[in-house]
Design a protein around this motif. Structure first.
Motif, PDB file in Angstrom:
ATOM      1  N   ILE A 164       0.770  -1.024   0.066  1.00 47.60           N
ATOM      2  CA  ILE A 164       0.156   0.131   0.125  1.00 47.60           C
ATOM      3  C   ILE A 164       0.877   1.184  -0.017  1.00 47.60           C
ATOM      4  CG2 ILE A 164      -1.900   1.312   1.350  1.00 47.60           C
ATOM      5  CD1 ILE A 164      -2.751  -1.315  -0.039  1.00 47.60           C
ATOM      6  N   ILE A 165       0.560   2.359  -1.120  1.00 44.41           N
ATOM      7  CA  ILE A 165       1.460   3.284  -1.035  1.00 44.41           C
ATOM      8  C   ILE A 165       0.670   4.571  -0.172  1.00 44.41           C
ATOM      9  CG2 ILE A 165       2.306   5.085  -2.600  1.00 44.41           C
ATOM     10  CD1 ILE A 165       3.131   2.361  -3.241  1.00 44.41           C
ATOM     11  N   PRO A 166       1.263   4.681   1.000  1.00 44.43           N
ATOM     12  CA  PRO A 166       0.634   5.875   2.015  1.00 44.43           C
ATOM     13  C   PRO A 166       0.710   7.122   1.634  1.00 44.43           C
ATOM     14  CG  PRO A 166       2.928   5.185   2.555  1.00 44.43           C
ATOM     15  CD  PRO A 166       2.459   4.401   1.588  1.00 44.43           C
ATOM     16  N   ASN A 167       1.561   7.636   0.706  1.00 43.74           N
ATOM     17  CA  ASN A 167       1.548   8.975   0.106  1.00 43.74           C
ATOM     18  C   ASN A 167       1.353   9.135  -1.274  1.00 43.74           C
ATOM     19  OD1 ASN A 167       2.275  10.573   2.694  1.00 43.74           O
ATOM     20  ND2 ASN A 167       4.156   8.998   2.785  1.00 43.74           N
ATOM     21  N   LYS A 168       1.316  10.413  -1.806  1.00 42.71           N
ATOM     22  CA  LYS A 168       1.165  10.361  -3.300  1.00 42.71           C
ATOM     23  C   LYS A 168       2.584  10.418  -4.111  1.00 42.71           C
ATOM     24  CE  LYS A 168      -2.726  13.764  -2.814  1.00 42.71           C
ATOM     25  NZ  LYS A 168      -3.223  15.266  -3.175  1.00 42.71           N
ATOM     26  N   THR A 169       3.513   9.967  -3.304  1.00 41.01           N
ATOM     27  CA  THR A 169       4.864   9.823  -4.080  1.00 41.01           C
ATOM     28  C   THR A 169       5.562   8.449  -3.637  1.00 41.01           C
ATOM     29  OG1 THR A 169       5.441  12.196  -4.478  1.00 41.01           O
ATOM     30  CG2 THR A 169       7.243  10.812  -4.399  1.00 41.01           C
ATOM     31  N   PHE A 170       5.920   7.603  -4.527  1.00 44.87           N
ATOM     32  CA  PHE A 170       6.640   6.448  -4.212  1.00 44.87           C
ATOM     33  C   PHE A 170       7.763   6.030  -5.243  1.00 44.87           C
ATOM     34  CE2 PHE A 170       3.466   4.928  -7.129  1.00 44.87           C
ATOM     35  CZ  PHE A 170       4.091   3.709  -7.581  1.00 44.87           C
ATOM     36  N   PHE A 171       8.671   5.157  -4.878  1.00 43.76           N
ATOM     37  CA  PHE A 171       9.602   4.826  -5.733  1.00 43.76           C
ATOM     38  C   PHE A 171       9.886   3.046  -5.850  1.00 43.76           C
ATOM     39  CE2 PHE A 171      10.801   8.713  -3.609  1.00 43.76           C
ATOM     40  CZ  PHE A 171      11.286   9.415  -4.774  1.00 43.76           C
ATOM     41  N   ILE A 172      10.040   2.735  -7.180  1.00 47.26           N
ATOM     42  CA  ILE A 172      10.513   1.495  -7.524  1.00 47.26           C
ATOM     43  C   ILE A 172      11.911   1.466  -7.673  1.00 47.26           C
ATOM     44  CG2 ILE A 172      10.228  -0.580  -8.677  1.00 47.26           C
ATOM     45  CD1 ILE A 172       7.329   0.338  -9.362  1.00 47.26           C
ATOM     46  N   ALA A 173      12.756   0.914  -7.176  1.00 47.72           N
ATOM     47  CA  ALA A 173      13.971   0.610  -7.390  1.00 47.72           C
ATOM     48  C   ALA A 173      14.720  -0.482  -7.844  1.00 47.72           C
ATOM     49  CB  ALA A 173      14.964   1.022  -5.959  1.00 47.72           C
ATOM     50  N   ILE A 174      15.817  -0.704  -8.486  1.00 47.29           N
ATOM     51  CA  ILE A 174      16.366  -1.768  -8.963  1.00 47.29           C
ATOM     52  C   ILE A 174      17.733  -2.135  -7.753  1.00 47.29           C
ATOM     53  CG2 ILE A 174      17.787  -3.201 -10.593  1.00 47.29           C
ATOM     54  CD1 ILE A 174      14.838  -2.643 -11.391  1.00 47.29           C
ATOM     55  N   GLU A 175      17.823  -3.131  -7.479  1.00 44.98           N
ATOM     56  CA  GLU A 175      18.856  -3.435  -6.447  1.00 44.98           C
ATOM     57  C   GLU A 175      19.787  -4.568  -7.031  1.00 44.98           C
ATOM     58  OE1 GLU A 175      20.118  -4.248  -1.646  1.00 44.98           O
ATOM     59  OE2 GLU A 175      18.296  -4.914  -2.545  1.00 44.98           O
ATOM     60  N   TRP A 176      21.103  -4.152  -7.597  1.00 45.12           N
ATOM     61  CA  TRP A 176      21.939  -4.880  -8.008  1.00 45.12           C
ATOM     62  C   TRP A 176      22.407  -6.168  -7.121  1.00 45.12           C
ATOM     63  CZ3 TRP A 176      21.172  -0.225 -10.307  1.00 45.12           C
ATOM     64  CH2 TRP A 176      21.226  -0.225 -11.891  1.00 45.12           C
ATOM     65  N   MET A 177      22.764  -7.226  -7.581  1.00 48.27           N
ATOM     66  CA  MET A 177      23.072  -8.239  -6.588  1.00 48.27           C
ATOM     67  C   MET A 177      24.506  -8.778  -7.287  1.00 48.27           C
ATOM     68  SD  MET A 177      19.686 -10.785  -6.347  1.00 48.27           S
ATOM     69  CE  MET A 177      20.521 -11.761  -5.374  1.00 48.27           C
ATOM     70  N   ARG A 178      25.641  -8.106  -6.544  1.00 41.65           N
ATOM     71  CA  ARG A 178      26.694  -8.193  -6.888  1.00 41.65           C
ATOM     72  C   ARG A 178      27.435  -9.509  -6.479  1.00 41.65           C
ATOM     73  NH1 ARG A 178      30.231  -2.931  -7.555  1.00 41.65           N
ATOM     74  NH2 ARG A 178      28.701  -1.721  -8.705  1.00 41.65           N
ATOM     75  N   ASP A 179      27.341 -10.642  -7.538  1.00 37.35           N
ATOM     76  CA  ASP A 179      27.691 -12.041  -7.411  1.00 37.35           C
ATOM     77  C   ASP A 179      28.163 -12.540  -8.636  1.00 37.35           C
ATOM     78  OD1 ASP A 179      25.417 -12.330  -8.643  1.00 37.35           O
ATOM     79  OD2 ASP A 179      24.230 -13.035  -6.919  1.00 37.35           O
TER      80      ASP A 179
END
Length: 291
Positions: A207-222
């Protein structure tokens, strides 16, 4: 050549656990000045060789829905347990119904030409995460899906199999960038299915509580994601191989009115990502929300 001392040969093994349950926590571990970044396995174990008491670099532990922990390496000397503190994530009240959905940050994926996440020119990509900002008309919506455009083929026209994590963030009202996690579970994408990765997020009940949110890519360094690119080094008058990690994330072909891309550096700081400006205002990440 003289042999290594006992202190230099020493391997320091650490277990990262939840502060309350004592269960292992999968964690991104970063050594700042050395620019070393690994992701632990599910057992939360990692190893640092050498004499910790003589080390002055900073280490950062970052796990989803946990408070980040920052300390100096020499403070780890004599320890083998790292405890992380989990914070509460608001859940949707039972019986909440969403009747409509909408697609955010839409674009023609066939027109994506530029990608982030790989070293380019003389610029090394030294970031742990890359996030797309989304702005809503109303708060309290449910995030149900994401569509990520990434580079599929390498120079030898082989598919780039990859795995990475999605992080969903609330807005930090102080900086305007990503804040705390909004997903309570790890969202890992294992991909070999083409240019567009479709992530079904319904089961995570985000659930997005505010009017702004972010989707991020997290690199898996392996090892699975490691690759090498060549960049020209003007001081050496030659091309050098630089290690990089998949995936490379597309940039939207549509230029926006403001910059919506943020990057997390090796210090764990979120900063606006300006490398492709003025063209690259948005990543090629779409979001599906229900309201």
């Amino acid at each position: 050549m003289p042999g290594k001392t006992r202190a230099q040969r020493k391997k320091n093994t650490f277990h990262i656990i939840d502060s309350l349950s004592n269960k292992p926590v999968t964690t991104s571990v970063t050594i700042v000045r050395a620019k070393l970044f690994i992701t632990t396995e599910n057992d939360g174990i990692f190893v640092i060789p050498g004499d910790l008491s003589a080390m002055r670099d900073t280490i950062i532990f970052n796990a989803q829905s946990y408070e980040p922990l920052k300390m100096t390496l020499h403070d780890l000397d004599g320890r083998d347990i790292i405890k992380l503190k989990k914070y509460e994530i608001a859940q949707a009240p039972p019986g909440l119904n969403f009747k409509n959905d909408t697609l955010l940050n839409d674009f023609d994926r066939d027109k994506v030409e530029y990608y982030a996440g790989i070293s380019t020119g003389t610029e090394v990509f030294n970031y742990r995460q890359l996030a797309q900002k989304f702005t809503l008309k109303n708060s309290g919506v449910k995030l149900t899906g994401a569509k990520i455009i990434r580079l599929v083929f390498n120079a030898y026209y082989e598919e780039q199999h990859t795995k990475y994590r999605l992080r969903i963030y609330d807005v930090d009202n102080r900086t305007g960038g990503p804040g705390k996690d909004l997903a309570s579970e790890v969202i890992e994408i294992s991909s070999s299915d083409g240019q567009q990765n479709n992530a079904n997020l319904k089961k995570y009940n985000i659930i997005i509580p505010n009017k702004t949110f972010f989707i991020a890519i997290e690199w898996m360094r392996d090892y699975h994601n490691a690759s090498f690119t060549e960049i020209y080094e003007p001081k050496q008058y030659k091309s050098v191989k630089i290690e990089s990690y998949k995936p490379t994330i597309g940039l939207s072909p549509i230029q926006g009115k403001e910059l919506n891309i943020w990057a997390m550096n090796f210090k764990g700081e979120w900063k606006p990502y300006t490398y492709f400006m003025p063209f690259g205002t948005d990543t090629a990440i779409k979001a599906v929300v229900e309201y």
